[in-house]
Design a protein around this motif. Structure first.
Motif, PDB file in Angstrom:
ATOM      1  N   GLY A  55      -2.041   1.539   6.532  1.00  0.00           N
ATOM      2  CA  GLY A  55      -1.524   0.688   5.672  1.00  0.00           C
ATOM      3  C   GLY A  55      -0.517  -0.289   6.291  1.00  0.00           C
ATOM      4  O   GLY A  55       0.019  -0.345   7.373  1.00  0.00           O
ATOM      5  N   PHE A 112      -4.818   3.739  -4.386  1.00  0.00           N
ATOM      6  CA  PHE A 112      -3.626   3.373  -3.532  1.00  0.00           C
ATOM      7  C   PHE A 112      -2.501   2.745  -4.293  1.00  0.00           C
ATOM      8  O   PHE A 112      -1.254   2.931  -3.972  1.00  0.00           O
ATOM      9  CB  PHE A 112      -3.892   2.687  -2.174  1.00  0.00           C
ATOM     10  N   THR A 131      -5.851  -7.854   1.372  1.00  0.00           N
ATOM     11  CA  THR A 131      -5.925  -6.826   0.213  1.00  0.00           C
ATOM     12  C   THR A 131      -7.172  -7.316  -0.557  1.00  0.00           C
ATOM     13  O   THR A 131      -7.601  -6.210  -1.371  1.00  0.00           O
ATOM     14  CB  THR A 131      -4.485  -6.603  -0.604  1.00  0.00           C
ATOM     15  N   SER A 166       1.123   4.410  -4.995  1.00  0.00           N
ATOM     16  CA  SER A 166       2.395   3.865  -4.402  1.00  0.00           C
ATOM     17  C   SER A 166       3.538   3.445  -5.654  1.00  0.00           C
ATOM     18  O   SER A 166       4.480   3.680  -5.413  1.00  0.00           O
ATOM     19  CB  SER A 166       2.148   2.170  -3.829  1.00  0.00           C
ATOM     20  N   PHE A 191       0.526   3.319   1.013  1.00  0.00           N
ATOM     21  CA  PHE A 191      -0.426   2.664   1.763  1.00  0.00           C
ATOM     22  C   PHE A 191      -0.515   1.175   1.699  1.00  0.00           C
ATOM     23  O   PHE A 191      -0.249   0.443   2.674  1.00  0.00           O
ATOM     24  CB  PHE A 191      -1.930   3.228   1.423  1.00  0.00           C
ATOM     25  N   LEU A 192      -0.366   0.599   0.440  1.00  0.00           N
ATOM     26  CA  LEU A 192      -0.116  -0.815   0.087  1.00  0.00           C
ATOM     27  C   LEU A 192       0.701  -0.936  -1.247  1.00  0.00           C
ATOM     28  O   LEU A 192       0.541  -0.225  -2.088  1.00  0.00           O
ATOM     29  CB  LEU A 192      -1.531  -1.587   0.130  1.00  0.00           C
ATOM     30  N   GLU A 200       5.861   5.664   5.280  1.00  0.00           N
ATOM     31  CA  GLU A 200       4.287   5.466   5.515  1.00  0.00           C
ATOM     32  C   GLU A 200       3.586   6.388   4.319  1.00  0.00           C
ATOM     33  O   GLU A 200       2.296   6.541   4.427  1.00  0.00           O
ATOM     34  CB  GLU A 200       4.011   5.867   6.812  1.00  0.00           C
ATOM     35  N   ASN A 254      -4.702  -3.638  12.660  1.00  0.00           N
ATOM     36  CA  ASN A 254      -4.442  -2.301  12.109  1.00  0.00           C
ATOM     37  C   ASN A 254      -5.792  -1.698  11.998  1.00  0.00           C
ATOM     38  O   ASN A 254      -6.401  -1.320  10.771  1.00  0.00           O
ATOM     39  CB  ASN A 254      -4.012  -2.572  10.586  1.00  0.00           C
ATOM     40  N   GLU A 275       5.950  -0.780  -0.814  1.00  0.00           N
ATOM     41  CA  GLU A 275       6.784  -0.249   0.434  1.00  0.00           C
ATOM     42  C   GLU A 275       7.999  -1.324   0.908  1.00  0.00           C
ATOM     43  O   GLU A 275       9.072  -0.434   1.231  1.00  0.00           O
ATOM     44  CB  GLU A 275       5.846  -0.324   1.685  1.00  0.00           C
ATOM     45  N   ASN A 282      -5.858   3.004  10.566  1.00  0.00           N
ATOM     46  CA  ASN A 282      -5.175   2.096   9.418  1.00  0.00           C
ATOM     47  C   ASN A 282      -4.370   2.816   8.340  1.00  0.00           C
ATOM     48  O   ASN A 282      -4.866   3.245   7.458  1.00  0.00           O
ATOM     49  CB  ASN A 282      -6.298   1.180   8.921  1.00  0.00           C
TER      50      ASN A 282
END
Length: 337
Positions: free
Chosen positions: A75, A253, A242, A257, A207-208, A204, A40, A211, A73
């Motif tokens: 994520g 991020f 991470t 999220s 990112f982190l 998408e 990634n 998801e 990248n």
């Protein structure tokens, strides 16, 4: 025999990713399967290191394994989407997509157990593993969907509140056996390709974090269950890429999220109420900290960062839809090794 596409996402953990890939190949014996490693956009030479190792290692020679290098990248979800889009080496689609973290090591029968479970349970669209650490201790990987009530319970950290809202708390006690859950950690998660074709891939915009929660929520709305499969055992180190265990301040991020999850699944009004609920629980916890002299449990300035972030997010235009369709071609350089 059903076909399985295994996706391992690497970000600056080349040596560990290779160890995980070797464990995955052992667990794939007897299955019709291929393994795709997606780098990634590590930018630290990971792609080159893995390419050289896969060409030189005896265990990798002739194995059904490909290496893909992404130039961006985006994520966790975006990286896995690249692997899903790559599909089978002949351009066709597998029956199942299996996501395996680069710091996760499946036991010999772990992947087969997930395939067998999904084959036997057509009502399940996703199935995940029992995860344990290097010390053998079970990890909490089965969860309920986040809600206004769970935000208050998690932030308050108060026994009577937790007992009252025990059926709303996001983390579930480690299940003793196979059962239905709301969502599972993505470290070892198998998904029907037909489900992805229907509901789309990872969003998408994330990112982190959140998801896989949102993907399971989307699947549930489409009528597909998520199952925790106790017979599938995977050793998982956790937070290697991470750096979550080293956070001193909550990353933007994560806040992005969280807000996107609530506003997408329930609307902005609900997201606001979830944040207010968290703030009330957080204030209760901070009062108890002062009275009982308890140590801090959140990163520095967490509550202030959460509230200020969500106030700004409330008045921003809504994020555009960023859910790729469940079929398509790979948009990265893939190499068969």
């Amino acid at each position: 025999m059903p076909r399985v596409l295994v996706i391992s996402l690497n970000y600056r953990t080349a040596e560990m990713t290779l160890r995980s890939a070797q464990a995955a190949l052992r667990a794939l014996q007897g299955l019709e399967a291929e393994l795709v490693i997606v780098d990634n956009a590590s930018g630290d030479g990971s792609y080159e290191k893995m390419k050289a190792a896969l060409a030189a290692k005896d265990w990798a020679r002739g194995a059904p394994i490909r290496l893909i290098g992404s130039d961006h990248n985006g994520g966790f979800g975006a990286g896995n989407n690249i692997g899903i889009h790559a599909g089978w080496s002949d351009g066709s689609r597998p029956d199942y997509v299996y996501l395996l973290n680069s710091d996760a090591f499946p036991a010999p029968g772990a992947i087969r157990a997930l395939v067998a479970h999904l084959e036997a349970h057509p009502e399940a669209g996703l199935a995940g593993s029992y995860l344990h650490g290097e010390d053998g201790e079970a990890h909490m990987t089965a969860f309920r969907f986040p809600s206004i009530a769970s935000e208050f319970e998690g932030a308050a950290r108060f026994g009577p509140v937790s007992r009252l809202l025990r059926r709303k708390a996001v983390p579930m006690p480690v299940p003793a056996g196979t059962q239905r859950v709301d969502w599972l950690a993505g470290a070892s998660l198998m998904i029907r390709q037909a489900v992805l074709a229907e509901i789309g891939l990872f969003d998408e915009t994330f990112f982190l974090y959140f998801e896989e929660t949102e993907l399971c929520h989307r699947a549930a709305r489409a009528g597909y269950q998520t199952h925790y499969v106790r017979d599938s055992e995977v050793m998982h180190i956790g937070s290697v890429s991470t750096g979550m265990k080293r956070w001193t301040r909550i990353p933007t991020f994560w806040l992005d999220s969280r807000w996107h999850y609530f506003s997408k699944t329930h609307g902005r009004g609900y997201a606001v109420l979830a944040t207010l609920s968290h703030a009330c629980g957080g204030l209760l916890w901070r009062l108890r900290r002062v009275i009982q002299r308890k140590p801090a449990a959140d990163p520095a300035h967490f509550l202030r960062d959460l509230i200020s972030h969500d106030l700004r997010a409330l008045f921003r235009p809504a994020a555009r839809r960023a859910v790729p369709a469940g079929t398509g071609g790979a948009e990265a350089n893939a190499e068969r090794l």
